[in-house]
Motif scaffolding. Structure first.
Motif, mmCIF file in Angstrom:
data_model
loop_
_atom_site.group_PDB
_atom_site.id
_atom_site.type_symbol
_atom_site.label_atom_id
_atom_site.label_comp_id
_atom_site.label_asym_id
_atom_site.label_seq_id
_atom_site.Cartn_x
_atom_site.Cartn_y
_atom_site.Cartn_z
ATOM 1 N N UNK A 97 0.765 -1.322 -0.127
ATOM 2 C CA UNK A 97 0.053 -0.066 0.114
ATOM 3 C C UNK A 97 0.843 1.245 -0.039
ATOM 4 N N UNK A 98 1.944 1.257 0.906
ATOM 5 C CA UNK A 98 2.781 2.409 0.914
ATOM 6 C C UNK A 98 3.630 2.638 -0.526
ATOM 7 N N UNK A 99 3.861 1.544 -1.057
ATOM 8 C CA UNK A 99 4.679 1.536 -2.407
ATOM 9 C C UNK A 99 3.607 2.276 -3.477
ATOM 10 N N UNK A 100 2.558 1.540 -3.550
ATOM 11 C CA UNK A 100 1.437 2.304 -4.429
ATOM 12 C C UNK A 100 1.055 3.669 -4.231
ATOM 13 N N UNK A 101 0.857 3.949 -2.831
ATOM 14 C CA UNK A 101 0.726 5.279 -2.835
ATOM 15 C C UNK A 101 1.703 6.358 -3.247
ATOM 16 N N UNK A 102 2.940 5.855 -2.743
ATOM 17 C CA UNK A 102 3.944 6.693 -3.373
ATOM 18 C C UNK A 102 4.296 6.791 -4.617
ATOM 19 N N UNK A 103 4.106 5.727 -5.278
ATOM 20 C CA UNK A 103 4.332 5.521 -6.698
ATOM 21 C C UNK A 103 3.368 6.409 -7.599
ATOM 22 N N UNK A 104 2.104 6.467 -7.047
ATOM 23 C CA UNK A 104 1.070 7.023 -7.810
ATOM 24 C C UNK A 104 1.140 8.489 -7.721
ATOM 25 N N UNK A 105 1.179 8.945 -6.331
ATOM 26 C CA UNK A 105 1.370 10.481 -6.080
ATOM 27 C C UNK A 105 2.697 10.930 -6.487
ATOM 28 N N UNK A 106 3.855 10.443 -6.329
ATOM 29 C CA UNK A 106 5.042 10.799 -6.848
ATOM 30 C C UNK A 106 4.997 11.057 -8.423
ATOM 31 N N UNK A 107 4.519 9.965 -9.025
ATOM 32 C CA UNK A 107 4.539 10.066 -10.331
ATOM 33 C C UNK A 107 3.819 11.312 -11.017
ATOM 34 N N UNK A 108 2.644 11.559 -10.313
ATOM 35 C CA UNK A 108 1.667 12.760 -10.780
ATOM 36 C C UNK A 108 2.531 13.743 -10.361
ATOM 37 N N UNK A 109 2.960 14.105 -9.164
ATOM 38 C CA UNK A 109 3.693 15.025 -8.839
ATOM 39 C C UNK A 109 5.177 15.482 -10.020
ATOM 40 N N UNK A 110 5.833 14.349 -10.499
ATOM 41 C CA UNK A 110 6.883 14.469 -11.652
ATOM 42 C C UNK A 110 6.345 15.088 -12.811
ATOM 43 N N UNK A 111 4.802 14.996 -13.064
ATOM 44 C CA UNK A 111 4.353 15.524 -14.197
ATOM 45 C C UNK A 111 4.596 16.890 -14.449
ATOM 46 N N UNK A 112 4.370 17.617 -13.316
ATOM 47 C CA UNK A 112 4.850 18.923 -13.077
ATOM 48 C C UNK A 112 6.363 19.169 -12.911
ATOM 49 N N UNK A 113 6.882 18.373 -12.160
ATOM 50 C CA UNK A 113 8.358 18.595 -11.832
ATOM 51 C C UNK A 113 8.642 20.259 -11.400
ATOM 52 N N UNK A 114 7.786 20.679 -10.675
ATOM 53 C CA UNK A 114 8.076 22.051 -10.459
ATOM 54 C C UNK A 114 9.100 22.388 -9.362
ATOM 55 N N UNK A 115 9.191 21.497 -8.347
ATOM 56 C CA UNK A 115 10.208 21.529 -7.212
ATOM 57 C C UNK A 115 11.224 20.341 -7.395
ATOM 58 N N UNK A 116 11.601 19.625 -8.639
ATOM 59 C CA UNK A 116 12.390 18.829 -8.690
ATOM 60 C C UNK A 116 12.160 17.538 -7.907
ATOM 61 N N UNK A 117 13.057 16.879 -7.723
ATOM 62 C CA UNK A 117 13.210 15.420 -7.202
ATOM 63 C C UNK A 117 13.737 15.386 -5.688
#
Length: 417
Positions: free
Chosen positions: A256-276
């Motif tokens: 569950x932690x892996x899925x949540x992290x992968x989904x949320x951070x994948x969408x955040x990377x779409x903007x990549x406003x604040x970097x990694x």
């Protein structure tokens, strides 16, 4: 279907293929040491920790040839044949013998190197600079979508491992649905022996040297959450007579932690406003909280406890809820590090993705092998101390590598203008 739609579909299929395979393999890994302890046969004397050390040791060495294999036969066939080796390892538990156990460990180590190198290649050629972060997150979330549910099969050992073998084979055949992206990627990848040479060159670049500590940390914590922590939970007799059944629930919480992290951070990377860097910092904080709670909640001799378990208590009254919360935090933090590493490596080494991901998996697997080796001997608090130090150093060097990547991107944008 548009070219971008086709590439996205390839990433989704890749994620589902890995999801089926690693639902089976990681479930096998989580219960392996516990199952082995229950064997009363005089013909079997294997150790789950030793097996995993062999797998990751061979894995690391095999990364020297993996880029050449992927280049010669292509990523699709590379993933299929490697997946068959994973299925063979799981099937071995149906009728286990010591010799077949360790032979399968060697073979799956070879397969793992080729599999993950091919995965990185497919991810890179189906992504652009603007979609590599999103695609990394989607892949990571799908990879962990169904992990460990089969642990609840209330059947005998043979039925469980037959089921896991079939699930793994489903993942293998899904790889045949992946199609070449349109337009096809530029043929800039090295070929044959040159791919192995290119991997050696990449390994000593400034960028890869900076990332190597962070990559090494993911190998150490991979060993901890995929093998050691489940064993610790199962060994805690103070969790009650059903402590071993908590291993499966722990695996689900990690997933569950892996899925949540992968989904949320994948969408955040779409903007990549604040970097990694903020995502990696979140992963570090999440893991530090988990390690501290585990230190307080789990007895120090739990990783080395016999089949009967341990009667010792740590610093607080043992809590199942805290143990499962830590499982979730371990999965969430792991997704933070891995999604960002996949993203930055795919960005930095786009023209040599197969050799670059081979170096990534070489470093990760050799550290995982080291961790599985010392897990046979070190008490829990020493293992946690190693993770804390490696996590801190790895995060600091990642921040520098991200700064270098951003500097290079700005220079590239300036040159194009």
């Amino acid at each position: 279907m548009s070219p971008e739609g086709k590439r996205l579909l390839n990433i989704v299929i890749l994620g589902f293929g890995f999801m089926f395979m690693f639902t089976a393999f990681q479930t096998c890994g989580n219960i392996e040491q516990t199952v082995i302890k229950s064997f009363n046969s005089t013909e079997f004397h294997g150790s789950g920790y030793t097996s995993m050390a062999i797998i990751y040791g061979v894995f690391s060495a095999s990364n020297l040839i993996a880029p050449s294999v992927v280049t010669v036969i292509g990523p699709q066939l590379s993933m299929f044949f490697s997946g068959l080796l994973y299925s063979g390892y799981i099937a071995m538990f149906i009728y286990p013998y010591t010799w077949s156990f360790y032979t399968a460990s060697v073979l799956v180590g070879i397969g793992a190197a080729v599999l993950w190198t091919a995965q990185g290649n497919v991810l890179a050629i189906n992504s652009t600079d603007s979609t590599i972060g999103r695609n990394s997150g989607i892949f990571w979330a799908l990879l962990h979508l169904e992990g460990n549910r089969n642990m609840f099969l209330n059947k005998d050992r043979q039925t469980v491992f037959i089921s896991l073998t079939v699930i793994s084979l489903v993942g293998c055949f899904l790889f045949f649905l992946i199609r070449k992206p349109d337009p096809e990627p530029s043929p800039s990848e090295a070929s044959g022996v040159a791919a192995a040479v290119q991997a050696c060159k990449i390994s000593v670049t400034k960028e890869m040297l900076l990332l190597s500590i962070s990559i090494g940390y993911t190998g150490l914590e991979l060993t901890f959450y995929s093998g050691v922590y489940g064993t610790c939970i199962g060994a805690m007799t103070r969790f009650g007579k059903d402590a071993k059944s908590l291993i499966g629930i722990s695996g689900i919480c990690i997933g569950v932690g892996e899925i949540l992290g992968g989904g949320v951070f994948g969408m955040l990377n779409k903007c990549n406003r604040f970097g990694r860097n903020p995502v990696v910092l979140l992963g570090l904080i999440t893991h530090f909280i988990a390690f501290y709670l585990i230190f307080l909640n789990i007895a120090s001799d739990a990783p080395l406890a016999p089949e009967a378990g341990t009667e010792l208590q740590a610093y607080i009254t043992p809590s199942v809820s805290v143990a499962l919360l830590c499982s979730f935090l371990l999965g969430l933090g792991d997704s933070c590090f891995n999604t960002q590493l996949l993203s930055i490596i795919g960005f930095m080494f786009r023209d040599n993705s197969a050799p670059a991901f081979a170096v990534f998996k070489f470093i990760q697997s050799i550290m995982a092998a080291l961790a599985f080796f010392y897990s046979n001997y070190l008490l829990l608090h020493w293992q946690l101390l190693i993770l804390v130090l490696a996590g801190f150093l790895g995060s600091m060097t990642f921040f520098v590598a991200e700064w270098v990547a951003e500097s290079n991107r700005r220079e590239s944008d300036y040159d194009s203008i």
